[in-house]
Scaffold this active site. Structure first.
Site, mmCIF file in Angstrom:
data_model
loop_
_atom_site.group_PDB
_atom_site.id
_atom_site.type_symbol
_atom_site.label_atom_id
_atom_site.label_comp_id
_atom_site.label_asym_id
_atom_site.label_seq_id
_atom_site.Cartn_x
_atom_site.Cartn_y
_atom_site.Cartn_z
ATOM 1 N N LYS A 97 9.908 -3.416 -8.381
ATOM 2 C CA LYS A 97 11.464 -3.352 -7.757
ATOM 3 C C LYS A 97 11.909 -4.739 -6.882
ATOM 4 O O LYS A 97 13.285 -4.961 -7.123
ATOM 5 C CB LYS A 97 11.570 -2.220 -7.011
ATOM 6 N N ASP A 101 19.395 4.165 -5.783
ATOM 7 C CA ASP A 101 18.484 5.060 -4.912
ATOM 8 C C ASP A 101 19.450 5.716 -3.736
ATOM 9 O O ASP A 101 19.422 6.701 -3.573
ATOM 10 C CB ASP A 101 17.436 4.506 -4.384
HETATM 11 P P1 NDP Z 1 6.684 1.906 0.847
HETATM 12 O O1 NDP Z 1 5.114 1.802 0.315
HETATM 13 O O2 NDP Z 1 7.655 0.742 0.651
HETATM 14 O O3 NDP Z 1 6.857 2.233 2.253
HETATM 15 C C1 NDP Z 1 6.091 3.223 3.162
HETATM 16 C C2 NDP Z 1 6.505 3.576 4.484
HETATM 17 O O4 NDP Z 1 5.845 4.413 4.968
HETATM 18 C C3 NDP Z 1 6.396 2.207 5.253
HETATM 19 O O5 NDP Z 1 7.127 2.207 6.410
HETATM 20 C C4 NDP Z 1 4.858 2.461 5.849
HETATM 21 O O6 NDP Z 1 4.651 2.054 7.309
HETATM 22 C C5 NDP Z 1 5.274 4.137 6.231
HETATM 23 N N1 NDP Z 1 4.145 5.108 6.343
HETATM 24 C C6 NDP Z 1 3.333 5.424 5.602
HETATM 25 N N2 NDP Z 1 2.224 6.369 6.189
HETATM 26 C C7 NDP Z 1 2.593 6.264 7.591
HETATM 27 C C8 NDP Z 1 2.365 6.988 8.717
HETATM 28 N N3 NDP Z 1 1.159 8.092 8.791
HETATM 29 N N4 NDP Z 1 3.153 7.030 9.902
HETATM 30 C C9 NDP Z 1 4.395 6.443 9.902
HETATM 31 N N5 NDP Z 1 4.532 5.591 8.962
HETATM 32 C C10 NDP Z 1 3.932 5.536 7.500
HETATM 33 O O7 NDP Z 1 7.173 2.961 -0.057
HETATM 34 P P2 NDP Z 1 8.638 3.744 -0.308
HETATM 35 O O8 NDP Z 1 9.693 3.497 0.975
HETATM 36 O O9 NDP Z 1 9.093 2.962 -1.560
HETATM 37 O O10 NDP Z 1 8.581 5.057 -0.644
HETATM 38 C C11 NDP Z 1 8.262 6.058 0.481
HETATM 39 C C12 NDP Z 1 8.068 7.381 -0.137
HETATM 40 O O11 NDP Z 1 9.402 7.934 -0.344
HETATM 41 C C13 NDP Z 1 7.211 7.487 -1.213
HETATM 42 O O12 NDP Z 1 5.912 8.099 -1.112
HETATM 43 C C14 NDP Z 1 7.856 8.196 -2.411
HETATM 44 O O13 NDP Z 1 7.241 9.493 -2.650
HETATM 45 C C15 NDP Z 1 9.224 8.631 -1.712
HETATM 46 N N6 NDP Z 1 10.370 8.124 -2.662
HETATM 47 C C16 NDP Z 1 11.216 9.121 -3.357
HETATM 48 C C17 NDP Z 1 12.188 8.746 -3.980
HETATM 49 C C18 NDP Z 1 13.172 9.692 -4.531
HETATM 50 O O14 NDP Z 1 13.836 9.406 -5.258
HETATM 51 N N7 NDP Z 1 13.022 10.887 -3.927
HETATM 52 C C19 NDP Z 1 12.615 7.448 -4.236
HETATM 53 C C20 NDP Z 1 11.545 5.939 -3.659
HETATM 54 C C21 NDP Z 1 10.455 6.742 -2.816
HETATM 55 P P3 NDP Z 1 3.719 0.652 7.349
HETATM 56 O O15 NDP Z 1 4.805 -0.266 6.614
HETATM 57 O O16 NDP Z 1 3.389 0.628 8.709
HETATM 58 O O17 NDP Z 1 2.616 0.857 6.319
#
Ligand code: NDP
Length: 283
Positions: free
Chosen positions: A70, A106
């Site tokens: 992306k 999105d």
């Molecule tokens: P990314 O990997 O880009 O980001 C994940 C985020 O979650 C980061 O900020 C990460 O923090 C944080 N995170 C993970 N674990 C923890 C925790 N235990 N405590 C606090 N923060 C945490 O993923 P995306 O943003 O692309 O996607 C996130 C979720 O959203 C995905 O799992 C996906 O399933 C869902 N999604 C759904 C969509 C839909 O159409 N419904 C579209 C896109 C995504 P850090 O940077 O510190 O690791």
């Protein structure tokens, strides 16, 4: 049976077998009698540039882009729309003549799914947890839909600050604030909101999700607040919010609406949203 006029579309990702997009779009083509094929394209990261050249050479009408492409795909397109540029990710490619344009549906997809569920966004005070691509798209989409304040909480505070700095130019009418997820006082204050958005990947793992949900100030949300977990439900956050009697919205709605908005960009006709939702649920 395809013919020379069959429109070619697809989704580029790695891996891609799990994607619900081919089923969602194919159902829409069948419902509207559109002569088009939408395929899953497994594109390893080193092959991304060739894959985009392939879309050009084959005259594809457009494509979706998913993980892990992306962000990197932007370098291979002729133009990227301002909100996609601010989000830092393209999920939809639209052909305009010979040019391939990068867009992001999105954020608007999330806004449409919330509005469909009866969640008013005009003037809304929003708390978003997470600072990845989904959180960035949520800020853009909810800001554009009229949210008045958005507070973004992340476990790595500098990431939250970065999101706020990047998205502020496309959220001119909305006040953006970054806070640290571990700052319990700031989290409790921000929980006085109309909408809580769970945009981390923490709830993907059901057992870890329970502890994560317990760490969030869901108990401090007003009883009128709505909660959406972008991870498809039922998740621990969704369940905890329901147990409190709060209105919840499933993340699957965002998936369906981002697909519908991409479809409308490609074909210029209203997407058959109920057909697309049914196909998403059947996958
Ligand atoms: P990314 O990997 O880009 O980001 C994940 C985020 O979650 C980061 O900020 C990460 O923090 C944080 N995170 C993970 N674990 C923890 C925790 N235990 N405590 C606090 N923060 C945490 O993923 P995306 O943003 O692309 O996607 C996130 C979720 O959203 C995905 O799992 C996906 O399933 C869902 N999604 C759904 C969509 C839909 O159409 N419904 C579209 C896109 C995504 P850090 O940077 O510190 O690791």
């Amino acid at each position: 049976m395809s013919s020379a006029k069959t429109a070619l579309l697809g989704v580029l990702g790695w891996p891609i077998a799990h994607s619900r997009s081919p089923a969602i779009h194919t159902a829409a083509f069948e419902a509207l009698g559109i002569d088009a094929a939408y395929l899953p394209f497994a594109v390893p990261p080193p092959a991304l540039a060739d894959a985009i050249l392939g879309l050009r050479a084959l005259g594809a009408l457009g494509a979706n882009v998913t993980l892990p492409h992306k962000e990197r795909v932007m370098a291979h397109l002729d133009a990227v729309e301002p909100d996609a540029r601010a989000i830092g990710a393209v999920n939809t490619i639209v052909r305009e003549g010979e040019r391939l344009i990068g867009a992001n549906t999105d954020g608007a997809g999330l806004a449409r799914s919330l509005e469909e569920a009866g969640v008013g966004l005009g003037g809304a005070r929003v708390l978003i947890v997470g600072a990845g691509g989904a959180a960035r798209a949520s800020v853009a989409g909810l800001g554009a839909a009229g949210a008045s304040t958005i507070t973004l909480a992340a476990r790595r505070f500098p990431r939250a600050e970065r999101v706020v700095a990047d998205l502020a130019p496309v959220c001119a009418d909305c006040t953006l604030t970054a806070i640290d997820l571990a700052d319990t006082a700031a989290m409790r204050a921000a929980a006085d909101c109309d909408l809580f958005v769970q945009a981390t990947s923490a709830t993907l793992d059901p057992s870890a999700g329970v502890a994560f949900a317990a760490s969030l100030p869901l108990g401090a949300l007003p009883s009128s607040a709505a909660v959406v977990d972008l991870v498809y439900g039922p998740t621990a956050v969704q369940c905890a919010a329901e147990a409190r009697g709060l209105r919840t919205v499933d993340g699957l709605g965002m998936l369906v609406w981002q697909a519908a908005l991409a479809f409308e960009r490609w074909f210029g006709v209203e997407a058959p949203i109920d057909v697309m939702r049914r196909a998403a649920n059947e996958e």
